[in-house]
Motif scaffolding. Structure first.
Motif, PDB file in Angstrom:
ATOM      1  N   UNK A   1      11.787  10.217  29.180  1.00 18.65           N
ATOM      2  CA  UNK A   1      11.491   8.839  28.793  1.00 18.65           C
ATOM      3  C   UNK A   1      10.108   8.744  28.162  1.00 18.65           C
ATOM      4  N   UNK A   2       9.136   9.388  28.769  1.00 14.09           N
ATOM      5  CA  UNK A   2       7.770   9.359  28.234  1.00 14.09           C
ATOM      6  C   UNK A   2       7.688  10.049  26.879  1.00 14.09           C
ATOM      7  N   UNK A   3       8.358  11.180  26.746  1.00 14.61           N
ATOM      8  CA  UNK A   3       8.284  11.936  25.497  1.00 14.61           C
ATOM      9  C   UNK A   3       8.924  11.164  24.354  1.00 14.61           C
ATOM     10  N   UNK A   4      10.091  10.567  24.585  1.00 15.50           N
ATOM     11  CA  UNK A   4      10.774   9.859  23.508  1.00 15.50           C
ATOM     12  C   UNK A   4      10.050   8.558  23.154  1.00 15.50           C
ATOM     13  N   UNK A   5       9.473   7.874  24.146  1.00 16.48           N
ATOM     14  CA  UNK A   5       8.667   6.693  23.843  1.00 16.48           C
ATOM     15  C   UNK A   5       7.447   7.083  23.017  1.00 16.48           C
ATOM     16  N   UNK A   6       6.819   8.198  23.375  1.00 11.42           N
ATOM     17  CA  UNK A   6       5.651   8.667  22.622  1.00 11.42           C
ATOM     18  C   UNK A   6       6.035   9.027  21.191  1.00 11.42           C
ATOM     19  N   UNK A   7       7.207   9.622  21.003  1.00 17.06           N
ATOM     20  CA  UNK A   7       7.649   9.978  19.657  1.00 17.06           C
ATOM     21  C   UNK A   7       7.840   8.729  18.799  1.00 17.06           C
ATOM     22  N   UNK A   8       8.391   7.658  19.384  1.00 16.36           N
ATOM     23  CA  UNK A   8       8.534   6.400  18.651  1.00 16.36           C
ATOM     24  C   UNK A   8       7.164   5.869  18.230  1.00 16.36           C
ATOM     25  N   UNK A   9       6.177   5.943  19.124  1.00 17.27           N
ATOM     26  CA  UNK A   9       4.848   5.450  18.791  1.00 17.27           C
ATOM     27  C   UNK A   9       4.168   6.328  17.735  1.00 17.27           C
ATOM     28  N   UNK A  10       4.388   7.616  17.793  1.00 17.04           N
ATOM     29  CA  UNK A  10       3.825   8.507  16.771  1.00 17.04           C
ATOM     30  C   UNK A  10       4.345   8.117  15.392  1.00 17.04           C
ATOM     31  N   UNK A  11       5.620   7.790  15.300  1.00 18.36           N
ATOM     32  CA  UNK A  11       6.227   7.474  14.015  1.00 18.36           C
ATOM     33  C   UNK A  11       5.910   6.059  13.538  1.00 18.36           C
ATOM     34  N   UNK A  12       5.712   5.121  14.455  1.00 17.65           N
ATOM     35  CA  UNK A  12       5.645   3.715  14.056  1.00 17.65           C
ATOM     36  C   UNK A  12       4.273   3.077  14.220  1.00 17.65           C
ATOM     37  N   UNK A  13       3.274   3.832  14.636  1.00 21.40           N
ATOM     38  CA  UNK A  13       1.948   3.257  14.804  1.00 21.40           C
ATOM     39  C   UNK A  13       0.897   4.227  14.292  1.00 21.40           C
ATOM     40  N   UNK A  14      -0.330   3.748  14.220  1.00 17.86           N
ATOM     41  CA  UNK A  14      -1.459   4.603  13.825  1.00 17.86           C
ATOM     42  C   UNK A  14      -2.353   4.930  15.022  1.00 17.86           C
ATOM     43  N   UNK A  15      -1.810   4.771  16.203  1.00 18.68           N
ATOM     44  CA  UNK A  15      -2.564   5.118  17.400  1.00 18.68           C
ATOM     45  C   UNK A  15      -2.847   6.615  17.418  1.00 18.68           C
ATOM     46  N   UNK A  16      -3.987   6.978  17.980  1.00 15.97           N
ATOM     47  CA  UNK A  16      -4.300   8.390  18.133  1.00 15.97           C
ATOM     48  C   UNK A  16      -3.368   9.007  19.164  1.00 15.97           C
ATOM     49  N   UNK A  17      -3.242  10.326  19.107  1.00 17.37           N
ATOM     50  CA  UNK A  17      -2.394  11.017  20.074  1.00 17.37           C
ATOM     51  C   UNK A  17      -2.921  10.810  21.489  1.00 17.37           C
ATOM     52  N   UNK A  18      -4.238  10.713  21.624  1.00 20.70           N
ATOM     53  CA  UNK A  18      -4.817  10.476  22.952  1.00 20.70           C
ATOM     54  C   UNK A  18      -4.408   9.112  23.486  1.00 20.70           C
ATOM     55  N   UNK A  19      -4.435   8.088  22.624  1.00 19.07           N
ATOM     56  CA  UNK A  19      -4.046   6.738  23.052  1.00 19.07           C
ATOM     57  C   UNK A  19      -2.565   6.688  23.402  1.00 19.07           C
ATOM     58  N   UNK A  20      -1.743   7.370  22.616  1.00 21.56           N
ATOM     59  CA  UNK A  20      -0.307   7.398  22.892  1.00 21.56           C
ATOM     60  C   UNK A  20      -0.039   8.128  24.202  1.00 21.56           C
ATOM     61  N   UNK A  21      -0.762   9.219  24.422  1.00 29.67           N
ATOM     62  CA  UNK A  21      -0.598   9.963  25.677  1.00 29.67           C
ATOM     63  C   UNK A  21      -0.904   9.071  26.875  1.00 29.67           C
ATOM     64  N   UNK A  22      -2.011   8.327  26.822  1.00 30.03           N
ATOM     65  CA  UNK A  22      -2.371   7.440  27.938  1.00 30.03           C
ATOM     66  C   UNK A  22      -1.311   6.372  28.145  1.00 30.03           C
ATOM     67  N   UNK A  23      -0.860   5.756  27.051  1.00 24.83           N
ATOM     68  CA  UNK A  23       0.097   4.655  27.161  1.00 24.83           C
ATOM     69  C   UNK A  23       1.434   5.120  27.732  1.00 24.83           C
ATOM     70  N   UNK A  24       1.793   6.367  27.451  1.00 27.44           N
ATOM     71  CA  UNK A  24       3.096   6.864  27.882  1.00 27.44           C
ATOM     72  C   UNK A  24       3.039   7.705  29.154  1.00 27.44           C
ATOM     73  N   UNK A  25       1.865   7.795  29.765  1.00 28.10           N
ATOM     74  CA  UNK A  25       1.779   8.427  31.070  1.00 28.10           C
ATOM     75  C   UNK A  25       1.494   9.910  31.079  1.00 28.10           C
ATOM     76  N   UNK A  26       1.048  10.476  29.945  1.00 29.18           N
ATOM     77  CA  UNK A  26       0.684  11.886  29.916  1.00 29.18           C
ATOM     78  C   UNK A  26      -0.797  12.055  30.257  1.00 29.18           C
ATOM     79  N   UNK A  27      -1.124  13.133  30.915  1.00 30.06           N
ATOM     80  CA  UNK A  27      -2.490  13.328  31.383  1.00 30.06           C
ATOM     81  C   UNK A  27      -3.450  13.635  30.242  1.00 30.06           C
TER      82      UNK A  27
END
Length: 334
Positions: A268-294
């Motif tokens: 769930x976290x990985x696929x949500x993060x993939x959607x954010x990578x494709x549809x936003x300009x958030x940094x990978x660090x911000x996406x990681x935090x939002x989706x629960x990755x350390x």
């Protein structure tokens, strides 16, 4: 002296009728529950023409945009299938710019964000829109910071929201800002609505790519996972939430999802993060935090394990990548 809060909803042909109905319905109920000062709600179009919704229902406009004068409390632009034509109509954009200048706050629902962007009202602002249209919005308006993660975003006096029913979440927040949480809760109860989804709840939590599991406990937990990706979703925490043992939880997930709780959360976290990578300009660090990755490194490894490629490759793909499914394993989460 009339101190009513004037709300003008801007519509056009092929607008989404829910984008109109959710805000106007919620504000009407707020009035009936004693909003003071109350709201006056009007639907405006160019030339006061009737607006044909994308559902085929025709709505009579109360005001012609050109004729609106004086101070507005809220200018709200709706979205819908006609947003491309609307955002290319210079007559409409001229009126939106003019009315925004006399409004206390400006808001949009769904792809109404495109109209505000085309009118030049979103430069250097952080905004959201429907998750399926964020990538295009970001490419078209590089001076706009697009973030399709949250349900709605406030940047100064500009409010933008995600798709369709998030208009209700946005409107409840506006009511709470204007009149306090008690009235907002009363309106939500009248609407039989969740009390009420926070602005930063992930849009991705509102849909699943596979049919929901048949077991109610597993179904409730998968919904909780999708809506709380950044929280503690360890098997122990999930078991405690469900009131069962960790062993029983694992047995239920294996039976109904074909996977363990830990792997379901990671998917769930990985696929949500993939959607954010494709549809936003958030940094990978911000996406990681939002989706629960350390860490971003943990997220990168999750992408490789789940998709067989990294975030940079995912961002460039024309469509969402398909997950690599190990033999004997099935995925059932977003």
């Amino acid at each position: 002296m009339d101190n009513r809060r004037r709300v003008l909803i801007v519509a056009y042909d092929d607008a989404q009728i829910l984008d109109i109905a959710c805000p106007s319905g919620a504000l009407d109920i707020a009035n009936r529950y004693g909003a003071s000062p109350p709201y006056t709600i009007e639907l405006g179009t160019l030339g006061r023409r009737a607006a044909r919704s994308s559902a085929g229902i025709v709505l009579g406009a109360g005001r012609g945009l050109e004729a609106v004068t004086g101070r507005l409390d809220t200018l709200l632009v709706v979205g819908g299938a006609g947003f491309e034509e609307a955002s290319a109509d210079e007559r409409l954009l001229t009126q939106v710019r003019r009315l925004a200048g006399s409004s206390r706050r400006v808001a949009s629902v769904c792809t109404g964000t495109y109209v505000l962007a085309a009118a030049g009202l979103l430069k250097h602002r952080r905004v959201t829109t429907h998750w399926g249209y964020g990538e295009r919005l970001a490419a078209r308006y590089p001076d706009v910071a697009v973030d399709v993660g949250p349900l709605h975003i406030r940047d100064g006096n500009v409010y933008t929201s995600a798709g369709v029913t998030s208009a209700l979440d946005l409107t409840l927040s506006l009511i709470e800002d204007d009149h306090g949480p008690t009235l907002a809760r009363a309106v939500a109860r009248e609407l039989v609505s969740y009390l009420h989804r926070p602005a930063d709840q992930a849009q991705i939590s509102m849909f699943l790519t596979a049919p929901p599991p048949g077991d109610r406990l597993v179904r409730d937990l998968t919904g909780h996972i999708a809506g709380h990706l950044a929280e503690d979703l360890s098997p122990g925490a999930l078991a405690a939430r469900a009131g069962v043992s960790t062993r029983h939880l694992t047995r239920l997930f294996t039976e109904h999802l074909g996977t363990t709780p830990a792997r379901a959360v990671r998917e769930a976290r990985t696929e949500a993060a993939a959607h954010l990578v494709r549809s936003s300009r958030l940094s990978l660090a911000a996406i990681a935090r939002r989706c629960g990755f350390k860490s971003p490194q943990t997220l990168r490894q999750a992408f490789v394990d789940h998709y067989g490629c990294g975030g940079d490759t995912i961002r460039k793909m024309p469509d969402m990548p398909r997950p690599r499914v190990p033999q004997g394993h099935k995925t059932s989460l977003p």
